[in-house]
Write a protein that holds these residues in place. Structure first.
Motif, mmCIF file in Angstrom:
data_model
loop_
_atom_site.group_PDB
_atom_site.id
_atom_site.type_symbol
_atom_site.label_atom_id
_atom_site.label_comp_id
_atom_site.label_asym_id
_atom_site.label_seq_id
_atom_site.Cartn_x
_atom_site.Cartn_y
_atom_site.Cartn_z
ATOM 1 N N ASP A 448 -14.618 36.523 -29.197
ATOM 2 C CA ASP A 448 -14.677 35.056 -29.143
ATOM 3 C C ASP A 448 -13.652 34.463 -28.179
ATOM 4 O OD1 ASP A 448 -16.694 35.029 -31.052
ATOM 5 O OD2 ASP A 448 -15.281 34.953 -32.725
ATOM 6 N N PHE A 449 -12.657 35.250 -27.793
ATOM 7 C CA PHE A 449 -11.585 34.735 -26.940
ATOM 8 C C PHE A 449 -11.674 35.239 -25.506
ATOM 9 C CE2 PHE A 449 -9.983 34.792 -31.280
ATOM 10 C CZ PHE A 449 -9.496 33.490 -31.433
ATOM 11 N N VAL A 450 -12.587 36.130 -25.252
ATOM 12 C CA VAL A 450 -12.708 36.723 -23.914
ATOM 13 C C VAL A 450 -14.089 36.409 -23.339
ATOM 14 C CG1 VAL A 450 -12.665 38.854 -22.578
ATOM 15 C CG2 VAL A 450 -11.128 38.590 -24.525
ATOM 16 N N LYS A 451 -14.134 35.998 -22.099
ATOM 17 C CA LYS A 451 -15.392 35.680 -21.439
ATOM 18 C C LYS A 451 -15.712 36.737 -20.378
ATOM 19 C CE LYS A 451 -15.047 30.663 -22.103
ATOM 20 N NZ LYS A 451 -15.044 29.327 -21.446
ATOM 21 N N GLY A 452 -17.005 36.952 -20.175
ATOM 22 C CA GLY A 452 -17.444 37.939 -19.188
ATOM 23 C C GLY A 452 -17.697 39.280 -19.836
ATOM 24 N N TYR A 453 -18.900 39.803 -19.626
ATOM 25 C CA TYR A 453 -19.298 41.047 -20.291
ATOM 26 C C TYR A 453 -18.398 42.224 -19.955
ATOM 27 C CZ TYR A 453 -23.613 38.538 -21.414
ATOM 28 O OH TYR A 453 -24.514 37.644 -21.897
ATOM 29 N N ILE A 454 -18.085 42.387 -18.690
ATOM 30 C CA ILE A 454 -17.271 43.529 -18.276
ATOM 31 C C ILE A 454 -15.872 43.429 -18.861
ATOM 32 C CG2 ILE A 454 -16.243 44.719 -16.304
ATOM 33 C CD1 ILE A 454 -18.677 43.957 -14.660
#
Length: 495
Positions: A448-454
């Motif tokens: 929930d706090f990190v964006k971007g799949y990689i």
């Protein structure tokens, strides 16, 4: 102690090849699923799976017999006799494959859309057969570095040659098959030199000795053919029944997601399995050439624990990130099948741990019992596929595969007491599962706090590994002093 050292060394060596091979495999799937339509990819995968099935029919009985009997011939000083007979057996088998292929070619028009794949499949079967036999010799002789190099080079050549053929000559999945064939053919001569099989072949051929050799291989290896054919049925049934009951498009979606599972799980488990097999088979006998039951039992249990220690947290990670994984590695048309990734992953995870568990059957040459188990699992697979595919499509196929694979492992575990009992440390297993779940919980919160799949995958993997390892150390499932000592020894050996 030497077995443990060999296991650690060989696992690392195999691991290097498998990691790069798995990466190239995942990367190639990513490219192919963006170039080819799901229908075309599905047809290609059926052809590839069928070719592997036929290769298994011709090669596995020889491969398994090499692992079983080559150590005996070495100890008795008859390795030249072994090499001579194996060389002749290989030549005869290649001749049989060629003759049968020409006879079957008169009926290839009945294959319909698959007609164009016929001769490429024949070439693939021949190349794979020779490559696998030579690879088994390297494994049996503990030439793990050479084996690693050939596997690695083969993976690179296969990828590069396939991509070149696709973009320079023919933008069709058949180019991938020809790329695989060329990659293996290039390596056959260097592999022959590395095995030294021809240099140890004698000119004194004795038909009686050869026939005795072949009969020994048949008695031990033929039941293993049934086992590996049953294994192939488990992998083929879902695809064939999907093609019959649904469509080639669903086969393509299913196969692409299955490839991700094979690549990710194979990344860690293949080195363990590849390193453990020759160690167990070579160390199964004491000085009096009798089966050392306590030693084999200990090795099987130890390797099983190591395997579960690595794969169970990986399953939790895949369960949490299956959508992200599919988005990164697959074309848009294939991503909707990502839900089958954790289902298949768990099934193959349980299946692979039984590869350690059934070593007791192999040591006692009770391959017929293994055959009955695999046939039972295959029947379950066919029945469940028939019931679930019409309703749930590729999701049903993945569920059928998972339960059939679990059934084999249960049979091995239940009946292993008759030979060498497969013991699992359930106390350790509970600790491993607990540690994995706790790590998975914190990784889930991180999403929930990190964006971007990689970024999610990388940060999730790092955080999960750190928490998982820390908990194992705190609950003393991993001994800190032992780990510290191992690291220091590794550093000393390297510098």
């Amino acid at each position: 102690m030497s077995s443990v050292k060999n296991f650690g060394r060989d696992t690392i060596i195999y691991g290097i090849a498998v990691i790069i091979s798995a990466f190239l495999g995942a990367f190639s799937v990513s490219i192919y699923t963006r170039i080819f339509a799901a229908k075309d990819y599905g047809e290609y995968n059926l052809v590839l799976s069928t070719s592997l099935f036929i290769t298994t029919l011709f090669s596995q009985w020889i491969q398994q017999s090499i692992q079983r009997y080559r150590p005996e011939y070495k100890k008795s000083g008859k390795i030249n006799e072994f090499n001579t007979n194996l060389y002749i057996l290989t030549i005869v088998t290649v001749f049989i494959i060629i003759v049968l292929s020409f006879l079957a070619s008169f009926f290839k028009d009945k294959l319909g859309a698959y007609n164009n794949y016929y001769w490429s499949s024949v070439c693939l079967i021949l190349a794979q057969f020779i490559f696998l036999i030579l690879g088994s010799l390297l494994q049996s002789d503990f030439k793990s570095k050479s084996y690693k190099n050939f596997i690695l080079i083969n993976s690179i050549f296969k990828f590069v040659l396939s991509v070149l053929l696709i973009f320079l000559f023919y933008k069709h999945p058949i180019s991938v098959i020809y790329g695989t064939v060329l990659a293996q053919l290039v390596l056959i001569i260097p592999m022959i030199r590395s095995t030294e099989i021809l240099s140890n072949v004698t000119s004194n051929f004795c038909f009686d000795d050869f026939w005795f050799f072949v009969k020994k291989f048949i008695l031990y290896g033929f039941p293993m053919i049934g086992w590996f054919l049953g294994n192939s049925i488990l992998n083929l049934t879902d695809r064939y029944m999907l093609a019959i009951l649904r469509s080639s498009k669903e086969v393509g979606i299913y196969s692409a997601n299955f490839s991700i599972v094979s690549a990710s799980l194979g990344l860690l488990t293949t080195p363990l399995l590849s390193a453990a097999h020759p160690i167990i088979m070579n160390g199964a006998y004491d000085r009096n050439n009798k089966i050392d039951v306590p030693k084999v039992k200990h090795l099987i249990s130890s390797f099983s624990k190591i395997y579960l220690l690595i794969t169970l947290p990986l399953f939790i990670f895949v369960f949490l990130f299956h959508k992200e994984i599919a988005t990164i590695f697959l074309g848009e048309e294939y991503r909707k099948g990502s839900i089958i990734i954790p289902i298949l992953f768990f099934g193959i995870l349980v299946w692979n741990v039984s590869m350690f568990g059934h070593k007791g059957f192999e040591v006692y040459e009770k391959t017929k019992v293994m055959l009955l188990f695999i046939l039972f699992s295959a029947v379950i697979n066919i029945a469940l596929n028939y019931l679930l595919i019409p309703i749930y499509g590729y999701n049903g196929a993945s569920i059928a595969t998972m339960f059939s694979m679990i059934s084999y492992s249960l049979l091995v575990y239940i009946f292993s007491y008759k030979f060498i009992k497969w013991e699992l440390d359930f106390k350790s297993l509970i600790k491993i599962i607990f540690s994995g779940l706790v790590a998975g919980f914190f990784v889930y919160l991180l999403k929930d706090f990190v964006k971007g799949y990689i970024v999610q995958l990388i940060s999730g993997a790092i955080l999960g590994l750190l928490i998982y390892t820390l908990i194992l150390l705190l609950i003393k499932e991993i001994d800190y002093k032992t780990v510290k000592k191992w690291i220091i020894n590794r550093l000393k050996n390297n510098y």
